[in-house]
Design a protein around this motif. Structure first.
Motif, mmCIF file in Angstrom:
data_model
loop_
_atom_site.group_PDB
_atom_site.id
_atom_site.type_symbol
_atom_site.label_atom_id
_atom_site.label_comp_id
_atom_site.label_asym_id
_atom_site.label_seq_id
_atom_site.Cartn_x
_atom_site.Cartn_y
_atom_site.Cartn_z
ATOM 1 N N GLU A 97 0.827 -1.207 0.000
ATOM 2 C CA GLU A 97 0.000 0.000 0.000
ATOM 3 C C GLU A 97 0.862 1.258 0.000
ATOM 4 N N ALA A 98 2.003 1.204 0.672
ATOM 5 C CA ALA A 98 2.889 2.370 0.687
ATOM 6 C C ALA A 98 3.412 2.669 -0.721
ATOM 7 N N GLU A 99 3.804 1.613 -1.447
ATOM 8 C CA GLU A 99 4.284 1.809 -2.822
ATOM 9 C C GLU A 99 3.167 2.322 -3.727
ATOM 10 N N LEU A 100 1.981 1.751 -3.571
ATOM 11 C CA LEU A 100 0.854 2.176 -4.397
ATOM 12 C C LEU A 100 0.467 3.625 -4.097
ATOM 13 N N ALA A 101 0.528 4.000 -2.821
ATOM 14 C CA ALA A 101 0.202 5.387 -2.459
ATOM 15 C C ALA A 101 1.196 6.358 -3.086
ATOM 16 N N THR B 165 -12.494 26.783 -0.651
ATOM 17 C CA THR B 165 -11.624 26.608 0.513
ATOM 18 C C THR B 165 -10.959 25.249 0.386
ATOM 19 N N ALA B 166 -9.891 25.056 1.140
ATOM 20 C CA ALA B 166 -9.199 23.761 1.109
ATOM 21 C C ALA B 166 -10.120 22.666 1.650
ATOM 22 N N GLY B 167 -10.156 21.527 0.969
ATOM 23 C CA GLY B 167 -10.958 20.398 1.420
ATOM 24 C C GLY B 167 -10.211 19.568 2.458
ATOM 25 N N GLU B 168 -10.960 18.787 3.222
ATOM 26 C CA GLU B 168 -10.349 17.952 4.257
ATOM 27 C C GLU B 168 -9.351 16.957 3.674
ATOM 28 N N ASN B 169 -9.626 16.466 2.465
ATOM 29 C CA ASN B 169 -8.755 15.442 1.880
ATOM 30 C C ASN B 169 -7.378 15.965 1.497
ATOM 31 N N LEU B 170 -7.247 17.280 1.339
ATOM 32 C CA LEU B 170 -5.941 17.825 0.958
ATOM 33 C C LEU B 170 -4.911 17.540 2.047
ATOM 34 N N ALA B 171 -5.289 17.732 3.294
ATOM 35 C CA ALA B 171 -4.353 17.457 4.400
ATOM 36 C C ALA B 171 -4.073 15.967 4.526
ATOM 37 N N LEU B 172 -5.061 15.117 4.189
ATOM 38 C CA LEU B 172 -4.875 13.672 4.303
ATOM 39 C C LEU B 172 -3.779 13.149 3.382
ATOM 40 N N LEU B 173 -3.554 13.851 2.285
ATOM 41 C CA LEU B 173 -2.538 13.391 1.340
ATOM 42 C C LEU B 173 -1.134 13.468 1.932
ATOM 43 N N THR B 174 -0.941 14.325 2.934
ATOM 44 C CA THR B 174 0.382 14.420 3.561
ATOM 45 C C THR B 174 0.391 13.831 4.967
ATOM 46 N N SER B 175 -0.733 13.924 5.671
ATOM 47 C CA SER B 175 -0.748 13.445 7.059
ATOM 48 C C SER B 175 -1.471 12.120 7.220
ATOM 49 N N GLY B 176 -2.188 11.682 6.196
ATOM 50 C CA GLY B 176 -2.957 10.452 6.311
ATOM 51 C C GLY B 176 -2.124 9.209 6.028
ATOM 52 N N SER B 177 -2.773 8.065 6.126
ATOM 53 C CA SER B 177 -2.134 6.769 5.876
ATOM 54 C C SER B 177 -2.129 6.462 4.377
ATOM 55 N N PRO B 178 -1.360 5.459 3.951
ATOM 56 C CA PRO B 178 -1.438 5.046 2.543
ATOM 57 C C PRO B 178 -2.863 4.686 2.131
#
Length: 490
Positions: free
Chosen positions: A16-20, A109-122
């Motif tokens: 999952e890390a590679e795919l992300a 405005t910035a969406g919630e998913n934008l932060a998930l791309l850097t702080s979220g899991s794969p």
């Protein structure tokens, strides 16, 4: 003797890390992220969240796309993906000014998913990417039209009937093609790591399986499908699911024009080449699972019980089955090796149709357990179903003090072994060699084999009658099969 089996071979996915990482590197998502971070209070959008036309040049410039029409189109496409994946949120222009006027502009405005791309899991990243794939898939199956204005009625409604477009049919066509590409990628007879020619892929969904030489009408349908797919793969490539070499534009003609002939008629690459990426394998499998398709992946069974393992790998290719067993054993560790062997042997018991194949895979799995399995194997030496495979396993390891099997066990194991191979649909030459080898080891084999108390005895003897190269032995096998059938029915 085949039991129900999965419709697709197992896929070996990247982590999952590679795919992300691959998802974040997909050109379209990467552009969408850059635009989401670029957007601010001054960014204006229309009623559907699209960037207003005046903002497109600046957006294109931010992405380094230039200030021409293509740059604006790419920027618009990336912005739509940012909206569809929740990287940006927009306020409806009607809500913004309360007037409902058509010329009103909303803000973003910035969406919630934008932060998930850097702080979220794969998994978070892949979930966002899958939303993007869904949106791009919809774009790829959308109708093409030259003058949208002609389709809008006086009341503002769109005359979809005039498009001659069935959204479900279009989606089904593309999903069918992607499913075939997935299968070709995984098939042992497929392209391995190489791309698939677009004509072959188009033919796979157009030409009937039972058709010999395609008719002119069918060939024309293949050509039309190729052009359709050429457009669709151009749309799909930026989201990262395929690597695509488009159809050579010199081969495309307008009505009344002559195409530029290819320099090499055998150069199929000019007609388009497509290859699924590792991310594409993941994405298409997720879509198939969502649709209820049985699409196994290596590693799915690692945390399941031994019964699920042996049933699950029943029809896996040899390498995939071995990998799956290795992952299953790895979860249990060296300290759990003996317990794993006990669990495997317990799961191999049974008189159902799939049991012979379970026992075959159990024996192969025990080879990966190693010497730690010996106590568990010795414990079943007297078991009528497992004693034979236990003796084979011990003999292969050169173990001492292996008791000789009773004659009834020898015949039972022979029937069970052939039943397993018949169920596995293995190589016919290898199966014939097995049949002749097992029957040749025992004089008067067929005089005794029909008495074997095994559910598959009659079927096995009938198969031996078909497969045995010696006519006399084949006849003896058929007679024995008749006796076995009569005995079962009495």
């Amino acid at each position: 003797m085949s039991a129900e089996r999965p419709s697709l071979p197992p896929v070996r996915l990247h982590t999952e890390a590679e795919l992300a990482r691959d998802a974040l590197a997909a050109p379209l998502l990467a552009r969408a992220v850059r635009l989401a971070r670029w957007a601010g209070p001054a960014t204006r959008v229309g009623a559907g969240g699209e960037l207003v036309e005046a903002q497109l040049p600046e957006a294109a410039q931010h992405l380094g796309l230039g200030d021409d029409e293509d740059g604006a189109a790419y920027a618009s496409e990336a912005w739509r993906l940012a909206v569809d994946t929740g990287l940006v949120d927009f306020e409806d222009p009607q809500d913004a000014d309360g007037t409902g006027e058509g010329d009103a502009e909303g803000t973003v405005t910035a969406g919630e998913n934008l932060a998930l791309l850097t702080s979220g899991s794969p998994q978070d990243v892949l979930a966002i990417w899958l939303d993007g794939l869904e949106a791009v898939h919809a774009d790829a199956t959308a109708p093409a039209f030259d003058d949208f204005a002609d389709l809008i009625g006086e009341d503002g409604s769109v005359d979809f009937d005039a498009l001659d477009w069935d959204p479900e049919e279009e989606a089904e066509f593309l999903d069918g093609v992607l499913g075939n590409l997935y299968l070709l990628t995984l098939s042992e007879a497929g392209p391995a790591d190489g791309p698939v020619p677009l004509p072959a892929l188009a033919a796979s969904v157009v030409v009937p399986d039972d058709m010999g030489e395609p008719t002119d009408d069918v060939l024309e349908q293949v050509s039309e499908a190729m052009m359709r797919l050429d457009d669709q793969f151009r749309v799909l490539e930026p989201i990262g699911i395929v690597e695509y070499r488009p159809v050579d534009e010199t081969l495309l003609t307008e009505e009344g024009e002559e195409a530029t002939p290819p320099v090499d008629d055998e150069d199929v690459t000019r007609y388009g080449m497509v290859k699924l990426t590792p991310l594409g394998l993941y994405g298409i499998r997720e879509r198939m699972l969502e649709a209820g398709v049985d699409a196994p992946a290596v590693g799915d069974l690692a945390d399941k019980g031994a019964d699920a393992l042996l049933d699950g790998i029943a029809y896996y290719p040899e390498e995939a089955a071995r990998t799956e067993v290795g992952l299953w054993l790895g979860r249990r560790g060296a300290e759990g090796a003996e317990a794993a062997a006990v669990e495997l042997l317990d799961a191999a018991r049974g008189a159902d149709r799939r049991a012979p194949l379970r026992r075959l895979h159990c024996q192969q799995a025990l080879a990966l357990v190693g010497p730690e399995a010996e106590p568990a194997v010795r414990a079943v030496l007297g078991d009528p179903e497992l004693g034979g495979l236990a003796r084979v396993w011990l003999a292969e390891r050169g173990a001492a003090d292996v008791p000789a099997p009773p004659e009834s066990m020898i015949f039972w194991l022979a029937v069970d072994t052939i039943a397993a191979q018949l169920d596995a649909d293995g190589d016919l030459d290898e199966l014939q060699e097995l049949v002749e080898g097992l029957s040749g080891q025992h004089s008067g084999f067929f005089d005794e084999a029909w008495r074997v108390e095994h559910p598959a005895t009659a079927e096995v003897l009938e198969a031996m009658g078909r497969l045995h190269g010696d006519r006399g032995a084949a006849k003896a096998a058929r007679k024995a099969a008749y006796k076995a059938r009569s005995r079962q029915q009495s």
